[in-house]
Write a protein that holds these residues in place. Sequence first.
Motif, PDB file in Angstrom:
ATOM      1  N   GLU A  76       1.549   6.848  -6.775  1.00  0.00           N
ATOM      2  CA  GLU A  76       0.507   7.848  -7.007  1.00  0.00           C
ATOM      3  C   GLU A  76       1.037   9.265  -6.792  1.00  0.00           C
TER       4      GLU A  76
ATOM      5  N   TYR B 113      -6.673   4.878 -13.308  1.00  0.00           N
ATOM      6  CA  TYR B 113      -6.904   3.479 -12.936  1.00  0.00           C
ATOM      7  C   TYR B 113      -6.315   3.109 -11.576  1.00  0.00           C
ATOM      8  N   LYS B 114      -5.976   4.106 -10.741  1.00  0.00           N
ATOM      9  CA  LYS B 114      -5.277   3.818  -9.490  1.00  0.00           C
ATOM     10  C   LYS B 114      -6.056   2.873  -8.570  1.00  0.00           C
ATOM     11  N   ASP B 115      -7.370   2.880  -8.642  1.00  0.00           N
ATOM     12  CA  ASP B 115      -8.158   2.002  -7.780  1.00  0.00           C
ATOM     13  C   ASP B 115      -8.057   0.532  -8.184  1.00  0.00           C
ATOM     14  N   THR B 116      -7.517   0.259  -9.375  1.00  0.00           N
ATOM     15  CA  THR B 116      -7.389  -1.139  -9.814  1.00  0.00           C
ATOM     16  C   THR B 116      -5.941  -1.554 -10.067  1.00  0.00           C
ATOM     17  N   TRP B 117      -4.985  -0.768  -9.606  1.00  0.00           N
ATOM     18  CA  TRP B 117      -3.574  -1.111  -9.822  1.00  0.00           C
ATOM     19  C   TRP B 117      -3.201  -2.443  -9.196  1.00  0.00           C
ATOM     20  N   HIS B 118      -3.924  -2.885  -8.186  1.00  0.00           N
ATOM     21  CA  HIS B 118      -3.623  -4.161  -7.520  1.00  0.00           C
ATOM     22  C   HIS B 118      -4.129  -5.368  -8.303  1.00  0.00           C
TER      23      HIS B 118
ATOM     24  N   ASP C   8       0.829  -1.216   0.000  1.00  0.00           N
ATOM     25  CA  ASP C   8       0.000   0.000   0.000  1.00  0.00           C
ATOM     26  C   ASP C   8       0.863   1.266   0.000  1.00  0.00           C
TER      27      ASP C   8
ATOM     28  N   ASP D  71       0.990   4.217  -2.851  1.00  0.00           N
ATOM     29  CA  ASP D  71       0.909   5.630  -2.474  1.00  0.00           C
ATOM     30  C   ASP D  71       2.097   6.408  -3.049  1.00  0.00           C
TER      31      ASP D  71
END
Length: 153
Positions: A104, A145-150, A97, A101
């Motif tokens: 980002e 697309y940061k919410d789906t980078w994982h 995480d 961060d």
Amino acid sequence: MAQKMNVESFNLDHTKVKAPYVRLVGVTEGAHGDKVHKYDIRFNQPNKDHMEMDGLHSLEHLMAENIRNHSDAVLDIGPMGCQTGFYLSLMNQDNYDEVLDMVEKTLKDVLTATEVPACNEVQCGWAANHSLEGAKEIAEDMLKYKDTWHEVF
């Protein structure tokens, strides 16, 4: 793939991944216990799209300079030859995480940049090949697309 290759990414089925993503590639432990964590920061879908070289080059300069403002663990960040992403190597940083961060924040730094650092013949090997606007477009697309980078697959 008939045989296992020495390079981790050569063993990755590039037709199965769903870019953009941030993926831990591997961890290498040194003789004294330090651990290097290598990440694949994939901006574009392999074999479908790529970053244009001038924007990629400027993004490299911007990320290399700015990511170190967000972490002392950075060893290196550099582009993939296929022009679809970057590799990020960190020392003793295993908090995924926090890595997200850091990426980002660095991409947001790109969006506010007014110049490309070290964009001159003294500090760069191909100073004529840069595009600040191209770097900003790449960063903006990735941040969408940061919410789906994982999600890698």
